[in-house]
Write a protein that holds these residues in place. Structure first.
Motif, short mmCIF file in Angstrom:
data_model
loop_
_atom_site.label_atom_id
_atom_site.label_comp_id
_atom_site.label_asym_id
_atom_site.label_seq_id
_atom_site.Cartn_x
_atom_site.Cartn_y
_atom_site.Cartn_z
N ALA A 49 0.83 -1.21 0.00
CA ALA A 49 0.00 0.00 0.00
C ALA A 49 0.86 1.26 0.00
CB ALA A 49 -0.93 -0.01 1.22
N LEU A 50 2.00 1.22 0.69
CA LEU A 50 2.91 2.38 0.67
C LEU A 50 3.47 2.61 -0.72
CD1 LEU A 50 4.90 1.89 4.02
CD2 LEU A 50 3.19 3.63 3.52
N GLU A 51 3.89 1.54 -1.39
CA GLU A 51 4.46 1.68 -2.72
C GLU A 51 3.42 2.17 -3.72
OE1 GLU A 51 6.34 -1.91 -3.91
OE2 GLU A 51 8.00 -1.73 -2.46
N GLU A 52 2.18 1.76 -3.54
CA GLU A 52 1.11 2.16 -4.46
C GLU A 52 0.38 3.42 -3.98
OE1 GLU A 52 -1.40 -1.23 -4.77
OE2 GLU A 52 0.05 -2.42 -5.93
N GLU A 53 0.82 3.94 -2.80
CA GLU A 53 0.20 5.13 -2.20
C GLU A 53 -1.30 4.92 -2.04
OE1 GLU A 53 1.42 8.83 -3.89
OE2 GLU A 53 3.50 8.21 -4.14
N ASP A 54 -1.66 3.73 -1.61
CA ASP A 54 -3.05 3.39 -1.34
C ASP A 54 -3.30 3.69 0.14
OD1 ASP A 54 -5.58 2.41 -1.17
OD2 ASP A 54 -5.06 0.31 -1.58
N PHE A 55 -3.60 4.93 0.47
CA PHE A 55 -3.72 5.37 1.85
C PHE A 55 -4.89 4.70 2.58
CE2 PHE A 55 -1.75 8.89 -0.52
CZ PHE A 55 -0.53 8.96 0.16
N ALA A 56 -5.93 4.34 1.84
CA ALA A 56 -7.10 3.72 2.47
C ALA A 56 -6.77 2.34 3.04
CB ALA A 56 -8.24 3.59 1.46
N ALA A 57 -5.73 1.69 2.51
CA ALA A 57 -5.34 0.36 2.98
C ALA A 57 -4.34 0.41 4.12
CB ALA A 57 -4.76 -0.46 1.83
N LEU A 58 -3.97 1.62 4.55
CA LEU A 58 -2.98 1.79 5.61
C LEU A 58 -3.67 2.05 6.94
CD1 LEU A 58 -0.42 4.05 3.72
CD2 LEU A 58 -0.07 1.68 4.40
N PRO A 59 -2.97 1.82 8.08
CA PRO A 59 -3.54 2.16 9.39
C PRO A 59 -3.53 3.67 9.61
CG PRO A 59 -1.32 1.31 9.64
CD PRO A 59 -1.67 1.15 8.18
N GLN A 60 -3.72 4.12 10.84
CA GLN A 60 -3.76 5.54 11.15
C GLN A 60 -2.50 6.24 10.63
OE1 GLN A 60 -4.26 5.82 15.37
NE2 GLN A 60 -6.23 4.75 15.37
N PHE A 63 0.93 5.90 12.46
CA PHE A 63 1.62 4.62 12.30
C PHE A 63 2.05 4.40 10.85
CE2 PHE A 63 -1.61 4.06 15.69
CZ PHE A 63 -0.72 4.08 16.74
N ALA A 64 1.23 4.85 9.91
CA ALA A 64 1.60 4.73 8.51
C ALA A 64 2.86 5.53 8.23
CB ALA A 64 0.46 5.21 7.62
#
Length: 278
Positions: A49-60, A63-64
């Motif tokens: 999710a970080l590599e794809e910048e998919d923020f919705a799939a990350l925690p708060q 922590f992200a």
């Protein structure tokens, strides 16, 4: 007149984003997402999710942001530059929602939950201790029963023995009682001590010199410390690795099994968010 190609512009922007930078650095080092997740104690889906910048799939967001800083350090990138790029790209509406939920448990972070089931195991020493106690109880019950049944016969037999024979018999009985019962008792104690020990538990000492926000959970998802903490010394016990978030490392000192933890190695702008294990 030269026209801009939208696809080429999008590709250029993607190459300058923090996600594309992380992905390019990982691939250049020939490291898979699974290998990186294992080294960082961060779920593979969160790294993706970080590599794809998919923020919705990350925690708060807090922590992200810690995840992206640790990921950048692991890939030998500039963590400050990556963190600033992350802050600029993170949606404002999601940031506001994440801040409002700061007191929620840390379990949604999901780090190391893949190992929680493997830690539930039977302790063979505990099983042996239970069996030993059952055998001991049966043995003592039979001794008491046999003693009560033979009591009258024993009294009559003793009256017929000479004084020397009675003395020898008493010495034998005394020796049997001392060595036999002590041996059984010692074995039972050793089994109980071994069965009660928990080798997976680790002590984490937290020394706070001034009020600051500290959030700590263990690998089982148990919240050991959460929210604003006043100055004092705290002794925590849990299953490693610990997920730790500190707002100001200058106010906090950590000891893992009495070994000091260098918080500045995990911090950016006095804030630290990382996973800690022995």
């Amino acid at each position: 007149m030269e026209m801009n190609n939208p696809s080429s512009n999008h590709q250029s922007n993607a190459q300058g984003s923090f996600g594309a930078t992380l992905q390019q650095a990982r691939k250049s080092k020939q490291i898979s997402l699974k290998e990186a997740a294992s080294e960082l104690f961060i779920l593979e889906r969160h790294l993706k999710a970080l590599e794809e910048e998919d923020f919705a799939a990350l925690p708060q967001v807090t922590f992200a942001r810690g995840f992206v800083i640790n990921y950048a350090k692991f890939l030998q990138l500039d963590p400050t530059k990556i963190a600033k790029s992350f802050d600029a790209a993170y949606p404002d509406e999601m940031r506001a929602q994440s801040v409002s939920n700061i007191d929620t448990p840390l379990r949604p972070m999901g780090t190391l939950q893949r190992d929680s089931r493997s830690r539930i195991r039977f302790n063979p020493l505990l099983v042996l201790a239970i069996i030993g106690l059952i055998v001991l109880a049966v043995f003592l019950f039979r001794m008491v029963t046999n003693a009560s049944q033979d009591n009258a016969t024993s009294i009559t037999a003793v009256e017929d023995l000479s004084a020397s024979e009675q003395a020898q018999g008493a010495a034998v009985d005394t020796q049997y009682d001392i060595t036999g019962l002590d041996s059984v008792g010692a074995s039972g104690s050793a089994l109980n001590l071994d069965s009660s020990s928990d080798i997976s538990a680790v002590t984490l000492d937290v020394e706070i010199t001034d009020t600051t926000n500290v959030n700590i959970t263990d690998a089982s998802g148990n919240s050991l410390m959460s929210g604003s903490q006043t100055s004092g010394n705290y002794k925590l016990l849990g299953t490693p690795p610990f997920n730790i978030q500190i707002d100001n490392i200058d106010n906090v000192k950590l000891l893992l099994n009495q070994d000091s933890v260098a918080l500045n190695e995990y911090a950016t702008d006095k804030q630290a968010s990382f996973a800690l294990a022995p």
